[in-house]
Design a protein around this motif. Structure first.
Motif, PDB file in Angstrom:
ATOM      1  N   ALA A  16       0.736  -1.251   0.006  1.00 52.25           N
ATOM      2  CA  ALA A  16       0.093   0.191  -0.161  1.00 52.25           C
ATOM      3  C   ALA A  16       0.760   1.135   0.299  1.00 52.25           C
ATOM      4  CB  ALA A  16      -0.930  -0.237   1.173  1.00 52.25           C
ATOM      5  N   GLN A  17       1.911   1.204   0.679  1.00 46.48           N
ATOM      6  CA  GLN A  17       3.091   2.827   0.902  1.00 46.48           C
ATOM      7  C   GLN A  17       3.788   2.244  -0.588  1.00 46.48           C
ATOM      8  OE1 GLN A  17       2.726   4.680   3.335  1.00 46.48           O
ATOM      9  NE2 GLN A  17       1.112   3.678   4.168  1.00 46.48           N
ATOM     10  N   SER A  18       3.718   1.367  -1.571  1.00 47.91           N
ATOM     11  CA  SER A  18       4.774   1.531  -2.607  1.00 47.91           C
ATOM     12  C   SER A  18       4.318   2.106  -3.805  1.00 47.91           C
ATOM     13  CB  SER A  18       5.343  -0.034  -3.052  1.00 47.91           C
ATOM     14  OG  SER A  18       3.799  -0.615  -3.236  1.00 47.91           O
ATOM     15  N   GLY A  19       3.516   2.173  -3.959  1.00 46.58           N
ATOM     16  CA  GLY A  19       2.685   3.098  -4.771  1.00 46.58           C
ATOM     17  C   GLY A  19       2.512   2.114  -6.193  1.00 46.58           C
ATOM     18  N   LEU A  20       3.108   0.904  -5.564  1.00 49.34           N
ATOM     19  CA  LEU A  20       2.746   0.078  -7.039  1.00 49.34           C
ATOM     20  C   LEU A  20       1.707  -1.014  -6.582  1.00 49.34           C
ATOM     21  CD1 LEU A  20       6.529  -1.816  -6.097  1.00 49.34           C
ATOM     22  CD2 LEU A  20       5.181  -0.393  -8.456  1.00 49.34           C
ATOM     23  N   THR A  21       1.054  -1.417  -7.714  1.00 45.46           N
ATOM     24  CA  THR A  21      -0.397  -2.428  -7.993  1.00 45.46           C
ATOM     25  C   THR A  21       0.321  -3.382  -7.595  1.00 45.46           C
ATOM     26  OG1 THR A  21      -0.047  -4.145 -10.279  1.00 45.46           O
ATOM     27  CG2 THR A  21      -0.995  -1.018 -10.187  1.00 45.46           C
ATOM     28  N   GLN A  22      -0.729  -3.839  -7.155  1.00 50.52           N
ATOM     29  CA  GLN A  22      -0.581  -5.503  -6.221  1.00 50.52           C
ATOM     30  C   GLN A  22       0.258  -6.549  -6.945  1.00 50.52           C
ATOM     31  OE1 GLN A  22      -4.346  -6.273  -3.166  1.00 50.52           O
ATOM     32  NE2 GLN A  22      -4.591  -7.412  -5.154  1.00 50.52           N
ATOM     33  N   THR A  23      -0.301  -6.135  -8.324  1.00 52.43           N
ATOM     34  CA  THR A  23       0.883  -7.308  -9.309  1.00 52.43           C
ATOM     35  C   THR A  23       1.539  -6.742  -9.621  1.00 52.43           C
ATOM     36  OG1 THR A  23      -1.786  -7.741 -10.649  1.00 52.43           O
ATOM     37  CG2 THR A  23       0.562  -8.327 -11.566  1.00 52.43           C
ATOM     38  N   GLU A  24       2.320  -5.406  -9.267  1.00 49.51           N
ATOM     39  CA  GLU A  24       4.166  -5.124  -9.721  1.00 49.51           C
ATOM     40  C   GLU A  24       4.808  -6.023  -8.354  1.00 49.51           C
ATOM     41  OE1 GLU A  24       3.772  -1.193 -12.559  1.00 49.51           O
ATOM     42  OE2 GLU A  24       2.960  -0.926 -11.145  1.00 49.51           O
ATOM     43  N   PHE A  25       3.453  -5.692  -6.935  1.00 44.94           N
ATOM     44  CA  PHE A  25       4.718  -5.810  -6.253  1.00 44.94           C
ATOM     45  C   PHE A  25       4.921  -7.234  -5.745  1.00 44.94           C
ATOM     46  CE2 PHE A  25       3.897  -6.151  -1.209  1.00 44.94           C
ATOM     47  CZ  PHE A  25       5.087  -5.728  -1.057  1.00 44.94           C
ATOM     48  N   ALA A  26       3.529  -8.311  -5.647  1.00 39.88           N
ATOM     49  CA  ALA A  26       4.076  -9.799  -6.192  1.00 39.88           C
ATOM     50  C   ALA A  26       4.603  -9.802  -6.720  1.00 39.88           C
ATOM     51  CB  ALA A  26       2.093 -10.115  -6.032  1.00 39.88           C
ATOM     52  N   LYS A  27       4.843  -9.311  -8.623  1.00 39.26           N
ATOM     53  CA  LYS A  27       6.107 -10.399  -8.752  1.00 39.26           C
ATOM     54  C   LYS A  27       7.567  -9.881  -8.036  1.00 39.26           C
ATOM     55  CE  LYS A  27       3.346  -9.955 -13.160  1.00 39.26           C
ATOM     56  NZ  LYS A  27       2.826  -9.885 -14.570  1.00 39.26           N
ATOM     57  N   ARG A  28       7.254  -8.721  -7.741  1.00 42.97           N
ATOM     58  CA  ARG A  28       9.253  -7.984  -7.461  1.00 42.97           C
ATOM     59  C   ARG A  28       8.989  -8.806  -6.562  1.00 42.97           C
ATOM     60  NH1 ARG A  28       9.595  -1.228  -8.370  1.00 42.97           N
ATOM     61  NH2 ARG A  28       9.082  -1.609 -10.322  1.00 42.97           N
ATOM     62  N   GLN A  29       8.427  -8.376  -5.417  1.00 45.77           N
ATOM     63  CA  GLN A  29       8.620  -9.986  -4.074  1.00 45.77           C
ATOM     64  C   GLN A  29       8.778 -11.350  -4.096  1.00 45.77           C
ATOM     65  OE1 GLN A  29       8.847  -9.028  -0.630  1.00 45.77           O
ATOM     66  NE2 GLN A  29       8.682  -6.848  -1.927  1.00 45.77           N
ATOM     67  N   GLY A  30       8.370 -12.275  -5.904  1.00 41.55           N
ATOM     68  CA  GLY A  30       8.100 -13.459  -6.091  1.00 41.55           C
ATOM     69  C   GLY A  30       6.679 -14.498  -5.102  1.00 41.55           C
ATOM     70  N   ILE A  31       6.260 -13.496  -5.313  1.00 38.50           N
ATOM     71  CA  ILE A  31       5.195 -14.154  -5.038  1.00 38.50           C
ATOM     72  C   ILE A  31       3.669 -14.065  -6.621  1.00 38.50           C
ATOM     73  CG2 ILE A  31       2.482 -13.807  -3.501  1.00 38.50           C
ATOM     74  CD1 ILE A  31       4.865 -12.208  -1.837  1.00 38.50           C
ATOM     75  N   ILE A  32       3.363 -15.018  -6.919  1.00 38.91           N
ATOM     76  CA  ILE A  32       1.620 -15.341  -7.874  1.00 38.91           C
ATOM     77  C   ILE A  32       1.152 -14.396  -7.278  1.00 38.91           C
ATOM     78  CG2 ILE A  32       0.504 -16.558  -8.522  1.00 38.91           C
ATOM     79  CD1 ILE A  32       2.308 -19.088  -8.183  1.00 38.91           C
ATOM     80  N   PRO A  33       1.143 -13.166  -8.731  1.00 39.47           N
ATOM     81  CA  PRO A  33       0.184 -12.366  -7.364  1.00 39.47           C
ATOM     82  C   PRO A  33      -1.111 -12.776  -7.222  1.00 39.47           C
ATOM     83  CG  PRO A  33       1.378 -11.540 -10.175  1.00 39.47           C
ATOM     84  CD  PRO A  33       1.688 -13.483  -9.056  1.00 39.47           C
ATOM     85  N   THR A  34      -2.234 -13.974  -7.653  1.00 37.26           N
ATOM     86  CA  THR A  34      -3.387 -13.888  -7.832  1.00 37.26           C
ATOM     87  C   THR A  34      -3.055 -14.649  -6.542  1.00 37.26           C
ATOM     88  OG1 THR A  34      -3.227 -15.980  -9.166  1.00 37.26           O
ATOM     89  CG2 THR A  34      -4.159 -14.583 -10.097  1.00 37.26           C
ATOM     90  N   TYR A  35      -2.111 -15.735  -5.993  1.00 36.12           N
ATOM     91  CA  TYR A  35      -2.162 -15.987  -4.963  1.00 36.12           C
ATOM     92  C   TYR A  35      -2.197 -14.171  -3.823  1.00 36.12           C
ATOM     93  CZ  TYR A  35      -0.819 -18.545  -0.990  1.00 36.12           C
ATOM     94  OH  TYR A  35      -1.540 -18.951   0.732  1.00 36.12           O
ATOM     95  N   PHE A  36      -1.217 -13.788  -3.998  1.00 35.62           N
ATOM     96  CA  PHE A  36      -1.305 -12.309  -3.188  1.00 35.62           C
ATOM     97  C   PHE A  36      -2.803 -12.049  -3.197  1.00 35.62           C
ATOM     98  CE2 PHE A  36      -1.056  -7.832  -2.426  1.00 35.62           C
ATOM     99  CZ  PHE A  36       0.607  -8.004  -1.316  1.00 35.62           C
ATOM    100  N   SER A  37      -3.238 -11.169  -4.129  1.00 36.50           N
ATOM    101  CA  SER A  37      -4.986 -11.275  -4.252  1.00 36.50           C
ATOM    102  C   SER A  37      -6.024 -12.119  -3.091  1.00 36.50           C
ATOM    103  CB  SER A  37      -5.257 -10.645  -5.561  1.00 36.50           C
ATOM    104  OG  SER A  37      -6.601 -10.504  -4.974  1.00 36.50           O
ATOM    105  N   TYR A  38      -5.443 -13.252  -3.531  1.00 31.36           N
ATOM    106  CA  TYR A  38      -6.220 -14.136  -2.517  1.00 31.36           C
ATOM    107  C   TYR A  38      -6.129 -13.879  -0.965  1.00 31.36           C
ATOM    108  CZ  TYR A  38      -7.542 -18.453  -0.807  1.00 31.36           C
ATOM    109  OH  TYR A  38      -7.923 -19.803   0.304  1.00 31.36           O
ATOM    110  N   ARG A  39      -4.781 -14.057  -0.632  1.00 32.25           N
ATOM    111  CA  ARG A  39      -3.864 -13.640   0.697  1.00 32.25           C
ATOM    112  C   ARG A  39      -5.036 -12.841   1.539  1.00 32.25           C
ATOM    113  NH1 ARG A  39      -3.813 -18.055   4.201  1.00 32.25           N
ATOM    114  NH2 ARG A  39      -1.441 -16.625   4.980  1.00 32.25           N
TER     115      ARG A  39
END
Length: 94
Positions: A16-39
């Protein structure tokens, strides 16, 4: 990688503080974006608010009116005459 609830909550705050979309943030963290959204949905959907109580809103002044339970953006409506013991068991299970 297994993350605790606290670690997930920290990631959500960081995103939320990063200014990145969930998808961009998740990819940078090595997390599958749909899983990030699910969690995020899973862990934030029913977080306790300050009171810890569920708001009960009667649909009318008479006892034969339906019952509306509301918690954040979730609403459950029960018909008049719903068994009180069953409803109490449901609320405990939530």
């Amino acid at each position: 990688m297994h993350r605790t609830k606290e670690q997930w909550l920290a990631l959500f705050a960081e995103q939320a503080q990063s200014g990145l979309t969930q998808t961009e943030f998740a990819k940078r963290q090595g997390i599958i974006p749909t899983y990030f959204s699910y969690r995020k949905r899973q862990l934030l959907a029913f977080q306790d608010d300050d009171s810890g109580f569920v708001e009960l809103t009667p649909q009318g002044l008479l006892l034969n009116q339906s019952i509306l339970l509301r918690k954040r953006d979730v609403e459950l409506q029960f018909p008049a005459g719903t068994d009180a013991l069953w409803l109490a068991a449901l609320l405990r299970a939530l």
